[in-house]
Scaffold this motif. Structure first.
Motif, PDB file in Angstrom:
ATOM      1  N   ALA A  32      37.470  15.198  28.224  1.00  0.00           N
ATOM      2  CA  ALA A  32      38.173  16.064  27.265  1.00  0.00           C
ATOM      3  C   ALA A  32      37.533  15.947  25.879  1.00  0.00           C
ATOM      4  O   ALA A  32      37.280  16.971  25.221  1.00  0.00           O
ATOM      5  N   GLN A  33      37.254  14.718  25.457  1.00  0.00           N
ATOM      6  CA  GLN A  33      36.653  14.510  24.135  1.00  0.00           C
ATOM      7  C   GLN A  33      35.229  15.041  24.085  1.00  0.00           C
ATOM      8  O   GLN A  33      34.824  15.684  23.126  1.00  0.00           O
ATOM      9  N   THR A  34      34.467  14.796  25.136  1.00  0.00           N
ATOM     10  CA  THR A  34      33.078  15.241  25.176  1.00  0.00           C
ATOM     11  C   THR A  34      32.976  16.759  25.141  1.00  0.00           C
ATOM     12  O   THR A  34      32.139  17.318  24.430  1.00  0.00           O
ATOM     13  N   VAL A  35      33.825  17.431  25.894  1.00  0.00           N
ATOM     14  CA  VAL A  35      33.820  18.894  25.894  1.00  0.00           C
ATOM     15  C   VAL A  35      34.097  19.418  24.478  1.00  0.00           C
ATOM     16  O   VAL A  35      33.403  20.311  23.993  1.00  0.00           O
ATOM     17  N   CYS A  36      35.073  18.845  23.817  1.00  0.00           N
ATOM     18  CA  CYS A  36      35.377  19.255  22.434  1.00  0.00           C
ATOM     19  C   CYS A  36      34.202  18.965  21.504  1.00  0.00           C
ATOM     20  O   CYS A  36      33.851  19.796  20.662  1.00  0.00           O
ATOM     21  N   ASN A  37      33.581  17.789  21.647  1.00  0.00           N
ATOM     22  CA  ASN A  37      32.451  17.424  20.784  1.00  0.00           C
ATOM     23  C   ASN A  37      31.244  18.324  20.996  1.00  0.00           C
ATOM     24  O   ASN A  37      30.417  18.479  20.103  1.00  0.00           O
ATOM     25  N   HIS A  38      31.135  18.929  22.179  1.00  0.00           N
ATOM     26  CA  HIS A  38      30.056  19.881  22.456  1.00  0.00           C
ATOM     27  C   HIS A  38      30.455  21.307  22.058  1.00  0.00           C
ATOM     28  O   HIS A  38      29.736  22.251  22.361  1.00  0.00           O
ATOM     29  N   GLY A  39      31.608  21.465  21.427  1.00  0.00           N
ATOM     30  CA  GLY A  39      32.021  22.779  20.948  1.00  0.00           C
ATOM     31  C   GLY A  39      32.886  23.565  21.917  1.00  0.00           C
ATOM     32  O   GLY A  39      33.165  24.742  21.688  1.00  0.00           O
ATOM     33  N   GLY A  40      33.335  22.933  22.993  1.00  0.00           N
ATOM     34  CA  GLY A  40      34.168  23.622  23.972  1.00  0.00           C
ATOM     35  C   GLY A  40      35.632  23.610  23.581  1.00  0.00           C
ATOM     36  O   GLY A  40      36.032  22.997  22.589  1.00  0.00           O
ATOM     37  N   GLU A  41      36.430  24.290  24.390  1.00  0.00           N
ATOM     38  CA  GLU A  41      37.876  24.364  24.151  1.00  0.00           C
ATOM     39  C   GLU A  41      38.558  23.050  24.495  1.00  0.00           C
ATOM     40  O   GLU A  41      38.052  22.264  25.291  1.00  0.00           O
ATOM     41  N   LYS A  42      39.727  22.863  23.913  1.00  0.00           N
ATOM     42  CA  LYS A  42      40.530  21.700  24.263  1.00  0.00           C
ATOM     43  C   LYS A  42      41.362  22.061  25.499  1.00  0.00           C
ATOM     44  O   LYS A  42      42.053  23.061  25.515  1.00  0.00           O
ATOM     45  N   TYR A  43      41.242  21.241  26.541  1.00  0.00           N
ATOM     46  CA  TYR A  43      41.973  21.455  27.779  1.00  0.00           C
ATOM     47  C   TYR A  43      42.920  20.282  28.024  1.00  0.00           C
ATOM     48  O   TYR A  43      42.658  19.162  27.566  1.00  0.00           O
ATOM     49  N   PRO A  44      43.986  20.501  28.782  1.00  0.00           N
ATOM     50  CA  PRO A  44      44.882  19.387  29.134  1.00  0.00           C
ATOM     51  C   PRO A  44      44.137  18.369  30.018  1.00  0.00           C
ATOM     52  O   PRO A  44      43.238  18.734  30.779  1.00  0.00           O
ATOM     53  N   LEU A  45      44.538  17.122  29.932  1.00  0.00           N
ATOM     54  CA  LEU A  45      43.886  16.062  30.702  1.00  0.00           C
ATOM     55  C   LEU A  45      43.943  16.306  32.205  1.00  0.00           C
ATOM     56  O   LEU A  45      43.036  15.912  32.941  1.00  0.00           O
ATOM     57  N   ARG A  46      44.983  16.988  32.688  1.00  0.00           N
ATOM     58  CA  ARG A  46      45.098  17.230  34.134  1.00  0.00           C
ATOM     59  C   ARG A  46      43.912  18.037  34.655  1.00  0.00           C
ATOM     60  O   ARG A  46      43.515  17.886  35.815  1.00  0.00           O
ATOM     61  N   VAL A  47      43.322  18.882  33.820  1.00  0.00           N
ATOM     62  CA  VAL A  47      42.147  19.658  34.226  1.00  0.00           C
ATOM     63  C   VAL A  47      41.001  18.710  34.581  1.00  0.00           C
ATOM     64  O   VAL A  47      40.304  18.893  35.580  1.00  0.00           O
ATOM     65  N   PHE A  48      40.839  17.669  33.785  1.00  0.00           N
ATOM     66  CA  PHE A  48      39.730  16.740  34.006  1.00  0.00           C
ATOM     67  C   PHE A  48      40.034  15.738  35.123  1.00  0.00           C
ATOM     68  O   PHE A  48      39.123  15.243  35.765  1.00  0.00           O
ATOM     69  N   ARG A  49      41.312  15.472  35.373  1.00  0.00           N
ATOM     70  CA  ARG A  49      41.662  14.643  36.538  1.00  0.00           C
ATOM     71  C   ARG A  49      41.297  15.389  37.828  1.00  0.00           C
ATOM     72  O   ARG A  49      40.780  14.796  38.767  1.00  0.00           O
TER      73      ARG A  49
END
Length: 177
Positions: A32-49
């Motif tokens: 979640a943090q890496t996606v945001c740091n690369h300029g992506g959208e913020k997603y709920p943690l369940r997406v990454f689980r």
């Protein structure tokens, strides 16, 4: 006198993933943090689980199909210190005229940073790459937290970016050990 356990490496598959109960949460928070740091959208943690489960399915497939992908967990007992998701042969980062491997994800738990675990995990990653004949490794470091580390590991930025993002690709040519 009690000795601290030595960190170990385990290759993760669906069959042994329950050994490390904290891993899905660590993976989700890191992604979640890496996606945001690369300029992506913020997603709920369940997406990454859910993404974590897909990654493990792919590593299971690699076992029987001989596809060179590995999910490596660095741990002391059942305490996860970090993980790396790698491919010793990849073709999906950029079109090239040379073969390359990729470091898809690389994370050291925040409270374990600065203790040498990142270098230890990276040395294992490089060993696996070399054992599988990988000569060049590409990756896209987290622009806020990863560039200094990868520079210390011998990576240099290239002029290339991942096509759908502005994430700069870094490269290291390996020498067989």
């Amino acid at each position: 006198k009690r000795m601290d356990p030595m960190p170990e490496f385990t290759y993760l598959y669906r069959k042994n993933r329950r050994t490390f109960r904290a891993l899905p949460a660590l993976y989700a928070a890191y992604r979640a943090q890496t996606v945001c740091n690369h300029g992506g959208e913020k997603y709920p943690l369940r997406v990454f689980r859910r993404e974590f489960n897909r990654v493990l399915r792919r590593t299971d497939e690699c076992v029987w199909s001989n596809n060179p992908r590995a999910f490596i967990v660095l741990h002391e007992g059942k305490t996860v210190l970090g993980f790396a998701d790698i491919r010793t042969v990849s073709t999906d980062m950029i079109p090239t005229d040379f073969a390359y491997g990729t470091v898809e994800d690389f994370c050291i738990a925040e409270n374990e940073r600065g203790k040498g675990y990142g270098r230890m995990l990276y040395e294992r990653v490089e060993k696996v790459m070399c054992e599988n004949g990988t000569k060049t490794v590409l990756l896209t470091p987290d622009p806020k937290t990863g560039t200094a580390f990868w520079q210390k590991m011998g990576y240099t930025p290239t002029e290339d970016c991942v096509p759908d993002t502005d994430s700069r690709i870094w490269r290291k040519d390996l020498h067989s050990k």
